[in-house]
Design a protein around this motif. Sequence first.
Motif, mmCIF file in Angstrom:
data_model
loop_
_atom_site.group_PDB
_atom_site.id
_atom_site.type_symbol
_atom_site.label_atom_id
_atom_site.label_comp_id
_atom_site.label_asym_id
_atom_site.label_seq_id
_atom_site.Cartn_x
_atom_site.Cartn_y
_atom_site.Cartn_z
ATOM 1 N N ALA A 57 -29.018 -43.353 12.245
ATOM 2 C CA ALA A 57 -29.485 -43.234 10.863
ATOM 3 C C ALA A 57 -30.535 -44.299 10.552
ATOM 4 O O ALA A 57 -31.545 -44.024 9.889
ATOM 5 C CB ALA A 57 -28.306 -43.352 9.902
ATOM 6 N N VAL A 58 -30.303 -45.513 11.052
ATOM 7 C CA VAL A 58 -31.239 -46.608 10.798
ATOM 8 C C VAL A 58 -32.555 -46.387 11.541
ATOM 9 O O VAL A 58 -33.648 -46.483 10.963
ATOM 10 C CB VAL A 58 -30.610 -47.959 11.196
ATOM 11 N N THR A 59 -32.464 -46.090 12.846
ATOM 12 C CA THR A 59 -33.681 -45.961 13.652
ATOM 13 C C THR A 59 -34.499 -44.731 13.287
ATOM 14 O O THR A 59 -35.705 -44.819 13.021
ATOM 15 C CB THR A 59 -33.332 -45.917 15.148
ATOM 16 N N VAL A 60 -33.844 -43.571 13.253
ATOM 17 C CA VAL A 60 -34.564 -42.332 12.948
ATOM 18 C C VAL A 60 -35.020 -42.317 11.490
ATOM 19 O O VAL A 60 -36.129 -41.865 11.181
ATOM 20 C CB VAL A 60 -33.683 -41.110 13.255
ATOM 21 N N GLY A 61 -34.184 -42.824 10.588
ATOM 22 C CA GLY A 61 -34.565 -42.865 9.188
ATOM 23 C C GLY A 61 -35.784 -43.738 8.956
ATOM 24 O O GLY A 61 -36.690 -43.379 8.185
ATOM 25 N N SER A 62 -35.845 -44.893 9.618
ATOM 26 C CA SER A 62 -36.985 -45.799 9.457
ATOM 27 C C SER A 62 -38.269 -45.164 9.977
ATOM 28 O O SER A 62 -39.313 -45.182 9.303
ATOM 29 C CB SER A 62 -36.711 -47.120 10.183
ATOM 30 N N VAL A 63 -38.209 -44.608 11.204
ATOM 31 C CA VAL A 63 -39.396 -43.981 11.779
ATOM 32 C C VAL A 63 -39.823 -42.770 10.952
ATOM 33 O O VAL A 63 -41.017 -42.561 10.694
ATOM 34 C CB VAL A 63 -39.136 -43.574 13.245
ATOM 35 N N GLY A 64 -38.853 -41.956 10.526
ATOM 36 C CA GLY A 64 -39.170 -40.788 9.708
ATOM 37 C C GLY A 64 -39.842 -41.162 8.406
ATOM 38 O O GLY A 64 -40.785 -40.495 7.960
ATOM 39 N N ALA A 65 -39.376 -42.261 7.777
ATOM 40 C CA ALA A 65 -39.986 -42.716 6.521
ATOM 41 C C ALA A 65 -41.417 -43.172 6.744
ATOM 42 O O ALA A 65 -42.321 -42.834 5.970
ATOM 43 C CB ALA A 65 -39.148 -43.848 5.925
ATOM 44 N N LEU A 66 -41.649 -43.928 7.816
ATOM 45 C CA LEU A 66 -42.998 -44.420 8.092
ATOM 46 C C LEU A 66 -43.967 -43.278 8.372
ATOM 47 O O LEU A 66 -45.104 -43.269 7.887
ATOM 48 C CB LEU A 66 -42.965 -45.388 9.288
#
Length: 388
Positions: free
Chosen positions: A73-82
Amino acid sequence: MRSLLRIGTQIAAAASAAVLPFAVIAIFGQDGFRHFSSAYTIYTLALFLGTLGLDLAMARLDISLWRACTFLAVTVGSVGALLSLGSSNPISTQVRLCVIATALTGAWGSYLTNRIYFRQTAAGIKAIAWIRIATALVGVSALVTLANPLDGIYVVLAQNIVIASTALIYARGTTPATQISTSMSKLPAHAVTALASFFTFSFAGLLQAYERYIAAAIDHPFVGTYLVFSTYLSALTYLGTGVERSEYTKPQTTRRILKSFGRLGLLAFSIGLLTLLIIYMRAQPYMDLGFLAVLAYITLATTVHIASYFSAAPFVFISFSEADIKRLALTNVCVAAMPLGIVTAISVTGLLGSESAILVLALTIPTAVWMSSLIRMRFAIHKIKTTT
């Protein structure tokens, strides 16, 4: 007959992941597909770059289920947001936020499904297969009611939520088979191997996503047909996944790998040739023989990729050591580096015209994909001969 039915079910389940883009094409046409691709490409890149093989590593290791999901959730969420919030693609803020949620549920579904496969739980595998089929059918039905093709990403989100939720139910009751017991604190020690696994198994998908991203920026009347065809060939890759999964529990030999290569190659080539004929008949007024030859080459390259990749993948998944995976990953990166550099230079500098650019793209990326797949197959056969 029962074996063929099982394989057919798995093929249909895997292929359902590629149903939505073709529903967009059929309903909204190629222009609608271009708009949908803006959101779908961001989703694909967020899913790939946000996991980088860590989902596969955590599925193979005996890591706490909720810790693994939180980490993704942290890794994919961060990349997806960027990627989604920083993109200049013509999609609304609402759709951008939906892309982030879609990437999250997609990563969870992929991790949970791999967890079930590595534990070889038959009930879980069958459940995921039927859920994928059902959600694909429901998704296509729902797409008909949408007023904007950009909203197609919401259907992808619904599919991912159902798949991830179902996989979570079955993953909670499984017991580790041959997993290595470890904790989240030790996951960085496996990061290099996880990244190598990403480049070994998922790099071809990333190349194909990059190919469509560059193609959408080229101003040429053939681009619409090219994007449709490229996406369809990705669907053939999903078709191979079903056959690949069915081979996991069987002992791998050189004869079995070559037999699978022939079977998958014939299936992929037949479907690809039929699709090529249909596309040519519909696009004949503005597609000359040169572009037809390019599509024929892409068909052949994809056939080689599907047949070689999915013939060797079961053996690579189960029997390759960390050193083997790292060696194969380095080879894949070296093979793909040159065409990626060529395509990027052309897109950035604009040295070639639109027609020449699309030809270079169509020749370099598929070549890198099928060459890396053939090398993987050669690695697998060499491994079998040295261990038997």
